[in-house]
Design an enzyme around this catalytic site. Structure first.
Site, PDB file in Angstrom:
ATOM      1  N   ARG A 215      32.676  44.775  39.808  1.00 18.49           N
ATOM      2  CA  ARG A 215      33.808  45.227  38.981  1.00 18.49           C
ATOM      3  C   ARG A 215      33.280  45.418  37.577  1.00 18.49           C
ATOM      4  NH1 ARG A 215      37.496  46.744  36.056  1.00 18.49           N
ATOM      5  NH2 ARG A 215      39.724  46.429  36.422  1.00 18.49           N
ATOM      6  N   GLU A 223      44.079  54.119  38.446  1.00 17.26           N
ATOM      7  CA  GLU A 223      43.994  54.077  39.906  1.00 17.26           C
ATOM      8  C   GLU A 223      43.907  55.503  40.448  1.00 17.26           C
ATOM      9  OE1 GLU A 223      43.703  51.329  41.654  1.00 17.26           O
ATOM     10  OE2 GLU A 223      43.910  50.040  39.899  1.00 17.26           O
ATOM     11  N   ARG A 257      34.455  39.829  43.723  1.00 14.24           N
ATOM     12  CA  ARG A 257      33.566  40.820  43.123  1.00 14.24           C
ATOM     13  C   ARG A 257      32.839  40.238  41.917  1.00 14.24           C
ATOM     14  NH1 ARG A 257      38.036  45.468  42.205  1.00 14.24           N
ATOM     15  NH2 ARG A 257      38.893  43.674  41.084  1.00 14.24           N
TER      16      ARG A 257
END
Length: 331
Positions: A215, A223, A257
């Site tokens: 990330r 998004e 992540r």
């Protein structure tokens, strides 16, 4: 061979036998291994066999690097003795060469990454570790702030932590493929992938690698279904596809992540995305002033998502989506 190189090699630079394909188990051993390989190159004009797993250029180009490194080492007074000195020595000597190759060479010897001068100052978070990745595949980029990368298990850090069952499965898979028992090979590869690893085919060579989901630290891109979501992803793909990356990891998020800074070809990836108006500075989780200023710069120029008067923040969009889903479930 120059006396300085011969003296340092004979006194303190015998290669170790632990660790990955190069035999490097710590960054201190990396200095020894570099000196050893320069000694070997001066004698045989041959570069290390395993180096091609970490760099993108040809053997001919690699020989050119070692020739330059050997000449520079002879002239160094004194020659590098610590991992940091050796890393700076490599970066300075090969500064005109591809960033991916220099970073790959550092990774091969387990030497610390040297970030570019434009790297933003860190917040109070401490670096946990650094990754030198294999070339990134197009499918590894789902959106504008998340990527999947692979690191070769010949990397010293990975070699030291490679689970025994994964190593055995990889060896058994190779034997199964050699025997053309592809059903068994596929079953073994599933065991490998279920353990967070994968066998990649790069330049007709199979490489066992560990999978990491990253990330991008300090930014939040739109998004995919939001305005400029597709553009953010496309820009990230353009920046990193087919490239070897340096990832500086600071944390792990709730989804497992790694949260880190990404460097590619001398560029700080988050900086590019912010300046092009394809991401927000995620100030709730990152207080670096540089990131805030890059966002302000894009806002002032009205580029990317800032061309809109009041673009919706990704974290608010996700919150509203969760609320809508919760309401539907109640109906």
């Amino acid at each position: 061979m120059g006396n300085a190189l011969r003296f340092l090699y004979s006194r303190c630079c015998k290669p170790t036998t632990a660790g990955g394909s190069h035999g490097v188990s710590t960054t201190d051993d990396g200095v020894s291994a570099l000196s050893h390989d320069l000694f070997q190159f001066d004698t045989t004009s041959q570069v290390p066999e395993g180096l091609s797993n970490h760099v993108v250029s040809s053997k001919k180009a690699q020989a050119n690097w070692y020739r330059k490194l050997l000449d520079a080492w002879r002239e160094a007074k004194p020659p590098p003795k610590t991992p940091e000195e050796a890393s700076r020595f490599v970066v300075q000597t090969l500064k005109r060469h591809q960033k991916a190759d220099v970073e790959g060479l550092l990774a091969y010897y387990g030497l610390p990454h040297q970030p570019s001068a434009s790297c933003p100052t860190s917040s109070s978070q401490v670096v946990k570790f650094e990754l030198q990745t294999l070339p990134v595949d197009l499918k590894a980029v789902p959106d504008g702030d998340t990527i999947t990368v692979y690191v070769s298990t010949t990397d010293p850090r990975e070699s030291a932590n490679l689970p025994r069952q994964v190593r055995l499965a990889a060896d058994q898979r190779s034997k199964a493929r050699a025997a053309k028992n592809y059903t068994k090979a596929d079953e073994l590869h599933k065991k490998i992938t279920d353990s967070g690893y994968r066998v990649l085919n790069l330049q007709n060579q199979e490489i066992l690698a560990r999978k990491y989901r990253i990330r991008l630290r300090g930014i939040d891109a739109p998004e995919s279904s939001m305005p400029y979501g597709k553009e953010a992803k496309a820009e990230l793909v353009k920046l990193i596809q087919g490239k070897c990356l340096s990832v500086v990891v600071y944390d792990e998020d709730r989804y497992g992540r790694c949260v880190g800074d990404i460097y590619c070809d001398g560029k700080f990836v988050q900086e590019v995305l912010l300046k092009k108006g394809l991401a927000w500075h995620y100030s709730a989780y990152d207080n670096r002033v540089e990131l805030e200023n890059w966002e302000k710069e894009a806002r002032a120029k009205r580029v990317g998502l800032w061309a809109s008067t009041n673009p919706e923040k990704p974290w608010e969009w996700r919150k509203n989506k969760r609320q809508r889903v919760a309401q539907i479930k109640l109906l």
